[in-house]
Design an enzyme around this catalytic site. Structure first.
Site, PDB file in Angstrom:
ATOM      1  N   GLU A   1       3.786  -7.423  -6.883  1.00  0.00           N
ATOM      2  CA  GLU A   1       2.426  -7.488  -7.441  1.00  0.00           C
ATOM      3  C   GLU A   1       2.463  -7.798  -8.939  1.00  0.00           C
ATOM      4  O   GLU A   1       2.009  -6.998  -9.770  1.00  0.00           O
ATOM      5  CB  GLU A   1       1.687  -6.183  -7.159  1.00  0.00           C
TER       6      GLU A   1
ATOM      7  N   GLU B   1       2.833  -6.136   2.658  1.00  0.00           N
ATOM      8  CA  GLU B   1       2.253  -4.787   2.595  1.00  0.00           C
ATOM      9  C   GLU B   1       0.880  -4.808   3.237  1.00  0.00           C
ATOM     10  O   GLU B   1       0.094  -5.720   2.988  1.00  0.00           O
ATOM     11  CB  GLU B   1       2.091  -4.305   1.146  1.00  0.00           C
TER      12      GLU B   1
HETATM   13  C1  BG6 Z   1       0.836  -1.558  -3.440  1.00  0.00           C
HETATM   14  C2  BG6 Z   1       2.169  -1.201  -4.070  1.00  0.00           C
HETATM   15  O1  BG6 Z   1      -0.026  -1.907  -4.441  1.00  0.00           O
HETATM   16  O2  BG6 Z   1       0.136  -0.557  -2.791  1.00  0.00           O
HETATM   17  C3  BG6 Z   1       2.884  -0.046  -3.401  1.00  0.00           C
HETATM   18  O3  BG6 Z   1       3.009  -2.330  -4.100  1.00  0.00           O
HETATM   19  C4  BG6 Z   1       1.890   1.030  -3.077  1.00  0.00           C
HETATM   20  O4  BG6 Z   1       3.910   0.384  -4.243  1.00  0.00           O
HETATM   21  C5  BG6 Z   1       0.841   0.478  -2.115  1.00  0.00           C
HETATM   22  O5  BG6 Z   1       2.452   2.198  -2.595  1.00  0.00           O
HETATM   23  C6  BG6 Z   1      -0.187   1.479  -1.652  1.00  0.00           C
HETATM   24  O6  BG6 Z   1      -0.777   2.106  -2.747  1.00  0.00           O
HETATM   25  P1  BG6 Z   1      -0.799   3.701  -2.890  1.00  0.00           P
HETATM   26  O7  BG6 Z   1      -1.318   3.945  -4.230  1.00  0.00           O
HETATM   27  O8  BG6 Z   1      -1.663   4.177  -1.788  1.00  0.00           O
HETATM   28  O9  BG6 Z   1       0.600   4.138  -2.717  1.00  0.00           O
END
Ligand code: BG6
Length: 496
Positions: free
Chosen positions: A197, A392
């Site tokens: 990101e 993701e």
């Molecule tokens: C993404 C990141 O933005 O979102 C991860 O690359 C992150 O590292 C994921 O864990 C989910 O976000 P969060 O804040 O719920 O962990």
């Protein structure tokens, strides 16, 4: 004889899961590892959505907070120091991934395990040894690694001593690290992502850019931020160059946060505001795919007197070393309006946007929108014409484990099923070239933004609480078996 057509994903589709070192490994000072920005991220135990908004990425981390963190041994205050102890559980965890049928696993290498302070000239052999063991374990089960070189894990010393990515020297330190990693593992992995990101430097400058905001004058900070962004983009292009020159068959991807925004109404002013926002979202991948700055950013620099030092060599490096594929995270969508003053706002992935009345939200306020994933895939493919990878996606939720160690997470299954169906439509109806899907946190891990353990994404439950208590035992949730069937049938189990 007529046979019924079976709907499923393309052959060789990459199915797996995705993690980052700082959210799982623990072992924060074992085997020579140095501190990273993640190790000083203070846990604030947020209880309400308002409190959650205030802790995002610990954007207020300053020198005093860092000094306090350095002298503290606490893992409760700094939970990323213990993670889920993957460092000592990696064999068990990778075995579980294999049992689900993963053919790929995206993970990151902790830069500060290889170069503890970031500025050493020789790597820490023990750090390399650990990733060698992880890669070998994956190979045992024919799991292909997808490796992120930097996922919110810059060595802390590079921030305190050099001002992180604002300093051009950090480019050299990063390339030194990349050379060590690629020399050791270039032959073992086919897919590489440079920065997780990369656009997030605008939202959390400390975690992504190693920038301690309080060190700079308020009026100069925009220039600092965009200079750090530029340096990171040059470093990404140089890493791409090194990988391509040494392992021509390896593929390098950019990794961007796919923040999809809709106009709140059809008022032209709302549509324009949304378009402006989306240009900001695309700016980073535009540079990494097209090899040049988009007009949007150049005029922003000019109009807002943002000074970015970029020389001809930098521009050449950017133009000659573009990426092979586009990877991204996708969790939610939200809306934009020209005047947001009286509108209800809601949380997103380290963002806040106008609430969409047509969407339901997760317990953390992230709006659930599988159709938005199809829209995102089509937009990205039409814009870049490069293979895409969703690295993701997932639902952060509070799970309940019963006395038989079962977790009935049907809400997670519903979320993932709808998103996989949207991917299928994008591939089969819209002609999108999608290579793989690695949902976030296949095993419960620490939340990035709020550092909570109670925000769980996994197919595998980890017995660990927000305060760091728990056995660290792993248990299979209902979604574990469900995802196993999805992978085994190449998604025919949910598409037919
Ligand atoms: C993404 C990141 O933005 O979102 C991860 O690359 C992150 O590292 C994921 O864990 C989910 O976000 P969060 O804040 O719920 O962990």
């Amino acid at each position: 004889m007529m046979t019924d057509k079976v709907n499923c994903f393309p052959e060789n589709f990459l199915w797996g899961g995705s993690t980052s070192a700082n959210q799982i490994e623990g072992a924060w000072h074992e085997d020579g590892k140095g501190l990273s920005v993640a190790d000083v991220q203070l846990f604030r135990n947020p209880k309400t959505l308002d409190e959650l908004n205030n802790v995002k990425g610990n954007t207020d981390t300053d020198d005093d907070m860092i000094k306090n963190a350095i002298v503290s041994d606490s893992t409760t205050d700094y939970p990323k120091r213990h993670g889920i102890d993957f460092y000592h559980h990696y064999k068990e965890d990778i075995k579980l991934f294999a049992e689900m049928g993963f053919n790929t696993y995206r993970f990151s290498i902790a830069w500060s395990r290889i170069f503890p302070n970031g500025d050493e000239s020789a790597p820490n052999e023990k750090g390399l040894e650990f990733y060698n063991k992880v890669i070998k374990e994956c190979a045992k089960y024919n799991i292909q690694p997808i490796i992120t070189l930097s996922h919110y894990e810059i060595p802390l010393t590079l921030c305190t001593r050099y001002n992180g990515w604002y300093n051009r020297k950090t480019i050299d330190f990063f390339i030194n690290y990349v050379k060590a990693v690629i020399t050791h593992f270039g032959k073992d992995a086919k897919y590489w992502l440079t920065f997780n990101e990369i656009d997030s430097i605008l939202r959390h400058p400390f975690m992504t850019g190693g920038l301690i905001e309080s060190r700079f004058k308020k009026e100069e900070f925009q220039s600092v931020l965009y200079q750090a962004m530029h340096n990171q983009l040059v470093a990404s292009a140089l890493a791409t160059k090194f990988i391509h020159e040494n392992y021509p068959d390896d593929k390098v991807g950019c990794m961007t946060t796919k923040l999809t925004y809709y106009p709140f109404t059809s008022k032209p002013a709302d549509v324009l505001a949304t378009q402006q926002k989306m240009r900001q979202v695309y700016a980073f991948a535009d540079i990494q795919v097209f090899g040049r700055y988009p007009a949007y950013l150049l005029s922003k620099f000019k109009n807002e007197q943002i000074n970015v030092d970029m020389n001809q060599d930098d521009l050449k490096i950017l133009s000659q070393n573009t990426v092979d594929f586009v990877s991204f995270s996708y969790y939610q969508t939200s809306c934009v309006a020209a005047d947001e003053s009286n509108l209800e706002l809601t949380n997103g992935n380290t963002t806040i946007g106008v609430k969409n009345p047509y969407l339901k939200s997760s317990e953390w306020g992230w709006q659930i929108d599988p159709t938005g994933l199809r829209i995102s895939l089509v937009d990205l493919y039409d814009r870049y014409r490069k293979p895409l990878m969703i690295v993701e996606n997932g639902l952060g939720a509070r799970d309940v484990i019963d006395s038989n160690h079962q977790v009935h997470d049907d809400y997670r299954i519903t979320y993932l099923k709808a998103h996989i169906s949207a991917m299928y439509d994008a591939i089969t109806k819209d002609g999108v070239d999608l290579m793989g899907y690695t949902p976030w946190g296949p095993i419960d891990l620490l939340s990035n933004s709020t550092i909570q353990m109670s925000k769980r994404y996994g197919f595998i439950y980890v017995d660990l609480n927000d305060d760091g208590t728990g056995s660290y035992n792993r248990y299979k949730k209902d979604s574990f078996y469900w995802y196993h069937d999805v992978i085994k049938s190449n998604a025919a189990s949910i598409l037919n």
